[in-house]
Design an enzyme around this catalytic site. Structure first.
Site, PDB file in Angstrom:
ATOM      1  N   GLN A 108      40.258 107.052  53.702  1.00  0.00           N
ATOM      2  CA  GLN A 108      40.871 108.206  54.650  1.00  0.00           C
ATOM      3  C   GLN A 108      40.835 109.483  54.272  1.00  0.00           C
ATOM      4  OE1 GLN A 108      44.810 106.259  56.046  1.00  0.00           O
ATOM      5  NE2 GLN A 108      44.380 105.300  54.251  1.00  0.00           N
ATOM      6  N   VAL A 110      39.461 113.051  52.853  1.00  0.00           N
ATOM      7  CA  VAL A 110      38.577 114.158  53.587  1.00  0.00           C
ATOM      8  C   VAL A 110      37.932 114.892  52.336  1.00  0.00           C
ATOM      9  CG1 VAL A 110      39.684 114.110  55.729  1.00  0.00           C
ATOM     10  CG2 VAL A 110      40.357 115.744  53.832  1.00  0.00           C
ATOM     11  N   ASP A 111      38.066 114.422  50.950  1.00  0.00           N
ATOM     12  CA  ASP A 111      38.102 115.468  49.906  1.00  0.00           C
ATOM     13  C   ASP A 111      36.493 115.249  49.197  1.00  0.00           C
ATOM     14  OD1 ASP A 111      38.199 113.254  48.260  1.00  0.00           O
ATOM     15  OD2 ASP A 111      40.272 113.495  47.978  1.00  0.00           O
ATOM     16  N   HIS A 126      38.757 109.942  58.549  1.00  0.00           N
ATOM     17  CA  HIS A 126      39.343 110.977  59.116  1.00  0.00           C
ATOM     18  C   HIS A 126      38.556 112.249  58.687  1.00  0.00           C
ATOM     19  CE1 HIS A 126      43.487 108.568  58.414  1.00  0.00           C
ATOM     20  NE2 HIS A 126      42.877 108.325  59.447  1.00  0.00           N
ATOM     21  N   CYS A 155      33.350 132.272  68.175  1.00  0.00           N
ATOM     22  CA  CYS A 155      31.891 132.738  68.936  1.00  0.00           C
ATOM     23  C   CYS A 155      32.340 134.006  69.312  1.00  0.00           C
ATOM     24  CB  CYS A 155      31.572 131.708  69.851  1.00  0.00           C
ATOM     25  SG  CYS A 155      30.340 132.331  71.216  1.00  0.00           S
ATOM     26  N   GLY A 195      46.172 103.478  46.904  1.00  0.00           N
ATOM     27  CA  GLY A 195      46.616 104.826  47.048  1.00  0.00           C
ATOM     28  C   GLY A 195      46.966 105.251  48.577  1.00  0.00           C
ATOM     29  N   ASN A 221      49.019 100.592  43.917  1.00  0.00           N
ATOM     30  CA  ASN A 221      49.993 101.759  44.275  1.00  0.00           C
ATOM     31  C   ASN A 221      50.793 101.942  43.194  1.00  0.00           C
ATOM     32  OD1 ASN A 221      51.780 103.662  46.023  1.00  0.00           O
ATOM     33  ND2 ASN A 221      50.495 102.805  47.517  1.00  0.00           N
TER      34      ASN A 221
HETATM   35  C1  BJW Z   1      49.197 106.559  44.135  1.00  0.00           C
HETATM   36  C2  BJW Z   1      49.203 107.477  43.162  1.00  0.00           C
HETATM   37  C3  BJW Z   1      48.091 106.798  42.256  1.00  0.00           C
HETATM   38  C4  BJW Z   1      50.205 108.264  44.573  1.00  0.00           C
HETATM   39  N1  BJW Z   1      47.621 105.797  41.978  1.00  0.00           N
HETATM   40  N2  BJW Z   1      48.732 105.366  44.175  1.00  0.00           N
HETATM   41  C5  BJW Z   1      50.046 102.847  65.666  1.00  0.00           C
HETATM   42  C6  BJW Z   1      51.484 102.616  65.609  1.00  0.00           C
HETATM   43  C7  BJW Z   1      52.247 103.900  65.258  1.00  0.00           C
HETATM   44  C8  BJW Z   1      51.474 105.211  65.474  1.00  0.00           C
HETATM   45  C9  BJW Z   1      50.430 104.946  65.739  1.00  0.00           C
HETATM   46  C10 BJW Z   1      49.638 103.656  65.996  1.00  0.00           C
HETATM   47  N3  BJW Z   1      48.222 104.160  66.303  1.00  0.00           N
HETATM   48  C11 BJW Z   1      47.997 105.690  66.460  1.00  0.00           C
HETATM   49  C12 BJW Z   1      49.348 105.915  66.066  1.00  0.00           C
HETATM   50  C13 BJW Z   1      49.594 107.451  66.058  1.00  0.00           C
HETATM   51  C14 BJW Z   1      49.157 108.293  64.816  1.00  0.00           C
HETATM   52  C15 BJW Z   1      49.894 107.395  63.709  1.00  0.00           C
HETATM   53  O1  BJW Z   1      49.498 106.793  62.968  1.00  0.00           O
HETATM   54  N4  BJW Z   1      51.231 107.898  63.293  1.00  0.00           N
HETATM   55  C16 BJW Z   1      52.053 107.517  62.468  1.00  0.00           C
HETATM   56  C17 BJW Z   1      52.000 108.528  61.300  1.00  0.00           C
HETATM   57  C18 BJW Z   1      53.171 107.068  62.927  1.00  0.00           C
HETATM   58  N5  BJW Z   1      47.779 108.065  64.595  1.00  0.00           N
HETATM   59  C19 BJW Z   1      46.888 108.877  65.108  1.00  0.00           C
HETATM   60  O2  BJW Z   1      46.976 109.899  65.696  1.00  0.00           O
HETATM   61  C20 BJW Z   1      45.197 108.720  64.737  1.00  0.00           C
HETATM   62  N6  BJW Z   1      44.507 108.732  65.738  1.00  0.00           N
HETATM   63  C21 BJW Z   1      44.575 107.768  66.904  1.00  0.00           C
HETATM   64  O3  BJW Z   1      45.327 106.999  66.694  1.00  0.00           O
HETATM   65  O4  BJW Z   1      43.964 108.201  68.194  1.00  0.00           O
HETATM   66  C22 BJW Z   1      44.091 107.217  69.270  1.00  0.00           C
HETATM   67  C23 BJW Z   1      43.244 108.040  70.425  1.00  0.00           C
HETATM   68  C24 BJW Z   1      42.170 107.258  70.923  1.00  0.00           C
HETATM   69  C25 BJW Z   1      41.502 107.867  71.940  1.00  0.00           C
HETATM   70  C26 BJW Z   1      41.871 109.214  72.433  1.00  0.00           C
HETATM   71  C27 BJW Z   1      42.650 110.073  71.580  1.00  0.00           C
HETATM   72  C28 BJW Z   1      43.496 109.447  70.519  1.00  0.00           C
HETATM   73  C29 BJW Z   1      44.852 109.957  63.750  1.00  0.00           C
HETATM   74  C30 BJW Z   1      45.433 109.905  62.694  1.00  0.00           C
HETATM   75  C31 BJW Z   1      44.760 110.899  61.873  1.00  0.00           C
HETATM   76  C32 BJW Z   1      45.556 111.443  60.250  1.00  0.00           C
HETATM   77  N7  BJW Z   1      45.064 112.537  60.053  1.00  0.00           N
HETATM   78  C33 BJW Z   1      45.649 112.992  58.601  1.00  0.00           C
HETATM   79  C34 BJW Z   1      44.941 114.544  58.221  1.00  0.00           C
HETATM   80  C35 BJW Z   1      43.552 114.458  58.050  1.00  0.00           C
HETATM   81  C36 BJW Z   1      43.324 115.923  58.005  1.00  0.00           C
HETATM   82  C37 BJW Z   1      43.805 116.515  56.551  1.00  0.00           C
HETATM   83  O5  BJW Z   1      43.658 116.071  55.380  1.00  0.00           O
HETATM   84  O6  BJW Z   1      44.451 117.513  56.663  1.00  0.00           O
HETATM   85  O7  BJW Z   1      44.954 111.981  57.638  1.00  0.00           O
HETATM   86  S1  BJW Z   1      47.107 112.664  58.219  1.00  0.00           S
HETATM   87  C38 BJW Z   1      47.312 112.117  56.781  1.00  0.00           C
HETATM   88  O8  BJW Z   1      47.826 110.704  56.525  1.00  0.00           O
HETATM   89  C39 BJW Z   1      45.766 112.203  56.337  1.00  0.00           C
HETATM   90  C40 BJW Z   1      45.545 110.926  55.501  1.00  0.00           C
HETATM   91  O9  BJW Z   1      44.096 110.502  55.473  1.00  0.00           O
HETATM   92  C41 BJW Z   1      46.489 109.974  56.001  1.00  0.00           C
HETATM   93  C42 BJW Z   1      47.026 108.772  55.187  1.00  0.00           C
HETATM   94  O10 BJW Z   1      47.726 109.290  54.395  1.00  0.00           O
HETATM   95  P1  BJW Z   1      47.518 108.341  52.777  1.00  0.00           P
HETATM   96  O11 BJW Z   1      46.028 108.402  52.574  1.00  0.00           O
HETATM   97  O12 BJW Z   1      48.095 107.271  53.082  1.00  0.00           O
HETATM   98  O13 BJW Z   1      48.380 109.010  51.875  1.00  0.00           O
HETATM   99  P2  BJW Z   1      49.958 109.276  51.601  1.00  0.00           P
HETATM  100  O14 BJW Z   1      50.230 110.659  51.060  1.00  0.00           O
HETATM  101  O15 BJW Z   1      50.706 109.162  52.881  1.00  0.00           O
HETATM  102  O16 BJW Z   1      50.353 108.100  50.668  1.00  0.00           O
HETATM  103  C43 BJW Z   1      49.797 108.281  49.517  1.00  0.00           C
HETATM  104  C44 BJW Z   1      50.173 106.997  48.568  1.00  0.00           C
HETATM  105  O17 BJW Z   1      49.459 106.973  47.282  1.00  0.00           O
HETATM  106  C45 BJW Z   1      51.519 106.691  48.248  1.00  0.00           C
HETATM  107  O18 BJW Z   1      51.756 105.250  48.655  1.00  0.00           O
HETATM  108  C46 BJW Z   1      52.001 107.032  46.574  1.00  0.00           C
HETATM  109  O19 BJW Z   1      52.730 105.831  46.361  1.00  0.00           O
HETATM  110  C47 BJW Z   1      50.293 106.566  46.274  1.00  0.00           C
HETATM  111  N8  BJW Z   1      49.909 107.105  45.046  1.00  0.00           N
HETATM  112  N9  BJW Z   1      49.723 108.696  43.471  1.00  0.00           N
HETATM  113  C48 BJW Z   1      47.876 105.018  43.216  1.00  0.00           C
HETATM  114  N10 BJW Z   1      47.944 107.888  41.093  1.00  0.00           N
END
Ligand code: BJW
Length: 256
Positions: A108, A110-111, A126, A155, A195, A221
């Site tokens: 997930q 983007v880095d 992502h 543009c 993570g 995690n």
């Molecule tokens: C460690 C550690 C160490 C710390 N060692 N561990 C079903 C149910 C509910 C909602 C939805 C659903 N389906 C879709 C949705 C809506 C939505 C969604 O999921 N919402 C929920 C939040 C409620 N999803 C979307 O909108 C997605 N699109 C979509 O579904 O489109 C449908 C569609 C179809 C057709 C037409 C139109 C639409 C898109 C999701 C995009 C997410 N984007 C982001 C931003 C990216 C850009 C940017 O970087 O700015 O992506 S949000 C952000 O969260 C980013 C990440 O990739 C993503 C996940 O986060 P991640 O990686 O889990 O990070 P954290 O911080 O949450 O967790 C870190 C973890 O690491 C923690 O647990 C720590 O404990 C741990 N940790 N240090 C190991 N050293």
């Protein structure tokens, strides 16, 4: 006889890894935390403790405040220039180099740190922080970019803005990449979920699909995640320590 599930979680995961033929790895922001890249949802240090995701990670938020959102992405790009892959990224890349047919990396993030560590064919759900694309469907004129400091380039004929090449909330994931990831998890016998808070879909759904298809799921995690309940085992600790401990010692089944 000692069954793998009687062992400590790390030994259990190692035993599963050794017999696994197809390993899917899903990573999230936590895997880059020890490189100095902030996560999203960690209390205090995560981006969402500071910013509203609807404002900073949605098309609506970008249209409302393009300079502010662009500035945040420029800041994050600058941060990336100063960080390096950590031991967790490297352990995944090294394992894949040793056993290229066995491991597929889905991220997930983007880095670009997995790719910089040497991982191949990474399925980036992502997008890519270091790329841009046009906000609106580009017209013929959309190759003339006018850049002003602190604002998104645009543009100078039609005003179309450049935006970061990432997937924001409410936007579809790249279809071919998601399809490929779904095929990988359907076919895997072991999935490492590393993570990630497991809060964002469809990415988090991949772990459910793997479990439903009969794979073992190992969560790595530092804290609790929304995928702990479906995990066969949970390794609690930092991925830069646990991934090398798991993957470097491994000698997967020969001839599998
Ligand atoms: C460690 C550690 C160490 C710390 N060692 N561990 C079903 C149910 C509910 C909602 C939805 C659903 N389906 C879709 C949705 C809506 C939505 C969604 O999921 N919402 C929920 C939040 C409620 N999803 C979307 O909108 C997605 N699109 C979509 O579904 O489109 C449908 C569609 C179809 C057709 C037409 C139109 C639409 C898109 C999701 C995009 C997410 N984007 C982001 C931003 C990216 C850009 C940017 O970087 O700015 O992506 S949000 C952000 O969260 C980013 C990440 O990739 C993503 C996940 O986060 P991640 O990686 O889990 O990070 P954290 O911080 O949450 O967790 C870190 C973890 O690491 C923690 O647990 C720590 O404990 C741990 N940790 N240090 C190991 N050293």
């Amino acid at each position: 006889m000692v069954e793998p599930t009687d062992l400590a979680p790390l030994d259990t995961a190692r035993a599963w890894l050794e017999v696994a033929r197809h390993i899917a790895v899903l990573t999230g922001a936590g895997v880059s935390a020890e490189s100095g890249v902030p996560t999203f949802r960690d209390a205090q240090t995560g981006y969402w403790a500071q910013f509203d995701p609807h404002e900073m990670a949605s098309e609506r938020g970008f249209r409302a405040q393009p300079a502010r959102v662009w500035g945040w992405y420029e800041h994050r790009r600058e941060l990336l220039r100063g960080v390096q892959p950590n031991a967790g990224h490297r352990a995944l890349a090294d394992f894949q180099q040793r056993y290229p047919e066995r491991l597929t990396l889905i991220t997930q993030n983007v880095d670009g740190l997995h790719q910089r560590a040497g991982s191949q064919n990474v399925l980036c759900l992502h997008g890519d922080l270091l790329t841009n694309r046009w906000l609106d469907t580009p017209r013929d004129c959309c190759h003339m970019k006018h850049a002003a400091t602190g604002s998104p380039p645009y543009c100078d004929r039609c005003g179309n803005l450049l935006r970061p090449g990432v997937v924001w909330f409410g936007e579809p994931l790249p279809l071919a990449t998601l399809d490929a990831a779904q095929r990988v998890v359907q076919a895997c016998d072991l999935m490492l979920v590393v993570g990630t808070a497991g809060a964002v879909y469809p990415a988090a759904g991949l772990a459910h699909q793997a479990r439903d298809a009969g794979a073992r799921v190992v969560v790595i995690n530092t804290g609790s995640s929304e995928l702990d309940d479906i995990a066969n085992t949970v390794l609690r600790g930092p991925s830069a320590r646990l991934l090398p401990a798991l993957l470097e010692a491994s000698d997967p089944a020969q001839g599998a």
